[in-house]
Design a protein around this motif. Structure first.
Motif: not given
Lengths: 363, 523
Positions: A26, A28-29, A32-33, A35-36, A68-69, A71-75, B155, B192
């Motif tokens: 996806d 998506y992440i 967003l990275m 965009l920021q 799956t990692v 989407v949880e632990k974002i860079p 997290v 998250l």
């Protein structure tokens, strides 16, 4: 050279989902990275390949690991800084620009996040022109470019420099280091000079993604058919239109493979399309003929909106249009077909280009 | 002596109320317009239904409310708490700050105190970094007196919530018990940003939930009713007032859920499709073993992408008040606008000036309502074409909600369901149960009580089977505490995820028990 701001990123994300041919993760992440990073540092320069000096050091950047990692632990965003510094020190030369290695999914947008942060330009080129699952499935490899020296970096500040004897070893060592570093890392990989980039990459792919994204996004307001416009942009062919009636997924030889069955509507009524996928869509065929096969691109679009549908998004009842697009000519060479053709993915078929398959059917 | 219960469901157009006896027979039902402030509509409906039922108010023992207060507060950006957002995950996660993808107007309200603190865990339970308690104390002192609700997200907290819990202790230590603390591990799953968003929204509507609960209890008191109060949550079960105030976000989408549960009860079917036609939309859901199928995708609320538990509902812009536009060349457009609760004034058959879907079916003689002469001048073929399009809109949505090509039974509920025919493509049968118009309020009233436990267990101590048994019993205990009848409890959800790299074969178990409210007949 032109500037890429937030709207361009939104459009590229849609185009990336389409060229991801159902897989690629996806976007998506990654979006967003980017965009920021653009919000904090301003727009990113997009360089045409021709503007690149022959001796410039170009280092593609990408994410490796489990989606799956990520989407949880974002860079942290700082990973690449360390990776680039470490590679610069080793090579004794400053990085001139970065670029994506694949045009589909999350990895088509990460280089923009890094470039904004490091103040580097992004080269309008990639190594796939689509998405593929393995590190050696890049046009750089077809041209004999080694993946290493490469650097893997995590958010904690660890980075590890690899020099491997070939790209298969690079894939193997990087995979296990990734798990130890927390399951998702940033890579600086396939360092090249400008001349090699020009020779071995697929050009103008980001511009194409942006055009695809803008076309799909604006279809409703400008009242045109997004799918017809996408076919024009990609030299593609409409293969089928229908409704998903069955999705069969199974785990085979360690991969999640599957088949989606699409029941035809309108001129495709009375016919069924079988879509074979493994992360990405690899083969589209009916009961008695093949319509498109890897490395040519197969994308499934929502028949109403033209928005790309991922393999996970294929569900009973989805109204969709399946399109086929010719792969870049680099993939249509003997080595290209050996690396990503139908036999590599386990289909007992000789590669036939999509335009010939479609022509045969129309004749 | 009989025991009664009140069920109220607040919809976009109408607030429905019912009174049921202890055998779930409908004693009285009313529909009142939903009001802008929501609450006065609830008082009105409550007052009318009690009057109409003629039951003695002291015999009303339970009162259930399915409310849209929290959804409205988020959508309208009104009455939201002053919140602080604390994310635990640095040095990871800095590349996407909290609220980055949230609409600007909401960001301006909710993003005043936003922090990312060192800590959090890896996928395998290792720490990314040690929790920075010093920083948390500094933040707590900084936000003291400025916020009344705090959202904490760490997290991989769905794997281990240690850092979230410790952070909550510090916040409460400095800010006191009156400041609500929402923990992401109790609200959403892995992912998250979506889980953090859900936690932020939860924190933002704590006060709305509190005042809604107080208001409802007061309204009941005014009618002289001393009942146990419950709120509908979006998995089709009830929660206590205390639980509602802690997890107010779980009230979101309880309306469609109530319709589904009511439809299941009224038709005595538990694996079906349910179509609920209201004034503005048609909502389609799927019942699996009597409970709504949950969505597996991220769901947007007020423009915010979240991943907490939500029913899988498809909404089509077609209801009894949907406006039909006919162009000069006899082409037409159905919706997306609706006259909503003003149907009685705006529809042609009621003397209004707007062609609605209700006018179309009256014009075709498919329903007897208002004055059919007012639509007699319409070309019948045109009306047939519009009607065919209306039905096919629903049929296509119905097909998209199914998981296979097999026909399934379909239950029609909601006041607007007179729009639809007795036969639908994809339906093995179409059932229109008695009292279909107030299925949602009935669903609210008959809802079961649930109890849930989610904990990390060391499987080595008791072995797998016994550990799971312990978890199930804990969930049942919770449900009994919430008012469920111990004899009727069933485990409706059980999930266990082994956690690698933790000693003792650690496994996270989530168990949920649900059952009917303890019946007090004959007491």
């Amino acid at each position: 050279m032109r500037l890429i701001g937030k709207q361009e990123i939104e459009d590229i994300a849609i185009g990336a989902a389409l060229l991801g041919t159902g897989g690629g993760g996806d976007p998506y992440i990654g979006k967003l990275m980017a965009l920021q990073a653009i919000e904090e540092n301003g727009p990113v320069e997009l360089l045409d390949v021709d503007e690149l000096p022959d001796d410039a050091l170009v280092v593609p950047s990408a994410m490796m690991g489990a989606p799956t990692v990520m989407v949880e632990k974002i860079p942290s965003g700082e990973e690449a800084v360390g990776a680039f510094e470490s590679l610069q020190k080793y090579l004794g030369k400053d990085v001139y620009a970065t670029m994506p290695i694949e045009a589909g999914g999350v990895n088509s947008l990460l280089p923009f996040a890094l470039a904004a942060q490091l103040g580097l330009p992004v080269v309008d080129a990639d190594g796939m022109g689509r998405a593929f699952p393995e590190l050696q499935m890049v046009t750089f490899y077809l041209e004999g470019v080694p993946a290493t020296p490469m650097v893997l970096a995590d958010e904690k500040g660890n980075n590890s420099l690899l020099n491997t004897v070939n790209n298969v070893w690079a894939e193997r060592i990087a995979r296990s280091a990734t798990v130890e570093m927390g399951g998702s890392v940033m890579l600086s990989i396939y360092p090249m000079d400008g001349k090699t980039v020009k020779r071995s990459s697929i050009h103008h792919i980001l511009k194409l993604e942006e055009q695809i994204g803008r076309t799909i996004r604006e279809a409703k307001t400008h009242n045109y058919n997004p799918i017809t416009e996408v076919l024009k942009l990609t030299d593609g062919y409409k293969l089928f239109q229908g409704k998903v009636v069955d999705v069969d997924r199974k785990t085979e030889t360690g991969f999640a493979r599957g088949t989606a069955t699409i029941e035809g509507v309108e001129e495709y009524q009375q016919d069924e399309l079988y879509l074979r996928f493994q992360n990405e869509h690899l083969l589209a065929e009916t009961k008695d003929k093949t319509l498109c096969m890897t490395p040519d691109l197969i994308a499934v679009l929502d028949s109403d909106t033209g928005m790309p549908i991922t393999t996970e998004g294929l569900r009973y009842g989805a109204r969709c249009t399946v399109i086929g697009m010719p792969a870049n000519s680099k993939w249509r060479t003997d080595k290209g077909i050996e690396t990503t053709g139908p036999r590599y993915f386990g289909y007992d078929l000789d590669y036939v280009p999509v335009e010939q398959l479609v022509e045969k059917e129309e004749a | 002596m009989s025991n009664y219960r009140i069920g109220i469901d607040v919809g976009g157009t109408h607030t429905d109320a019912v009174i049921l006896d202890d055998s779930y027979n409908v004693i009285a039902q009313t529909k009142s317009p939903t009001t802008t402030d929501v609450s006065s509509g609830i008082y009105q409906a409550l007052h009318e239904v009690v009057k109409a039922s003629k039951v003695e108010v002291r015999n009303i023992n339970y009162a259930m409310l399915g409310t849209t207060h929290c959804t409205n507060a988020i959508v309208e950006r009104k009455r939201l708490n002053d919140i602080a957002i604390i994310r635990i995950g640095a040095p990871a996660t800095l590349a996407i700050k909290p609220l980055l993808s949230v609409p600007d107007d909401l960001k301006a309200i909710l993003g005043k105190h936003s922090y990312i603190v060192k800590g959090g865990h890896e996928f395998d339970g290792r720490e990314i970094a040690e929790l920075d308690e010093e920083d948390l104390y500094r933040i707590a002192n900084e936000i003291k007196g400025k916020v009344d609700s705090v959202a904490i997200t760490s997290v991989f907290s769905p794997v281990t919530k240690k850092h979230e819990e410790r952070a909550a202790e510090i916040i409460t230590e400095i800010l006191g018990e009156d400041v609500a603390v929402s923990l992401s591990s109790e609200i959403g799953n892995v992912g998250l940003l979506e889980r953090e968003n859900a936690t932020i929204l939860n924190a933002a509507v704590v006060n709305v939930a509190k005042s809604t609960a107080d208001g409802f209890i007061q309204a009941l008191k005014q009618e002289g009713i001393e009942a146990d109060v419950f709120f509908g949550q979006n998995d089709g079960t009830l929660m206590s007032v205390e639980y509602t105030v802690r997890y107010p976000i779980l009230t979101i989408a309880c309306g469609p859920t109530n319709s589904l549960r009511g439809a299941a009860y009224l038709s005595n079917k538990s694996n079906t499709l349910v179509i609920d036609v209201g004034g503005t939309t048609t909502d389609i859901g799927v019942l699996v073993n009597g409970f709504p199928r949950q969505s597996s995708l991220a769901v947007e609320i007020g423009g915010v992408r979240t991943n907490f538990r939500m029913p899988d509902i498809m909404s089509v812009g077609l209801g009894g008040g949907t406006i039909v536009q006919v162009h000069g060349d006899q082409t037409f457009q159905i919706g997306p606008h609706s006259v909503g609760y003003q149907l009685q004034e705006k529809a042609l058959i009621f003397g209004g000036d707007t062609l609605t879907t209700t006018d179309v079916i009256v014009g075709l003689g498919k329903a007897e309502l208002g004055d059919p002469a007012k639509v007699a001048h319409f070309d019948k073929t045109l009306l047939e074409n519009i009607y065919a399009k209306m039905v096919s809109m629903v049929e296509e949505a119905l097909d998209k909600m199914k998981t296979s090509a097999e026909d399934m039974p379909v239950i029609l509920v909601g006041g607007g369901s007179i729009l639809l025919p007795e036969e639908l493509q994809g339906a093995s049968e179409v059932i229109r149960p008695e009292n279909f118009g107030v299925a949602n309020a009935i669903g609210s009233a008959i809802s079961q009580v649930s109890g849930e436990v989610e904990k990390i267990f060391a499987m080595d101590d008791l072995g797998r089977e016994q550990t799971i048994e312990v978890a199930k019993n804990m969930a049942k205990e919770e449900a009994i505490n919430a008012g469920a009848d111990p004899d009727q409890l069933v485990i409706v959800d059980l999930e266990y995820v082994p956690l690698a790299y933790l000693p003792g074969n650690a496994t996270r178990i989530r168990a949920k028990a649900a059952g009917a409210l303890k019946n007090t007949v004959g007491v």
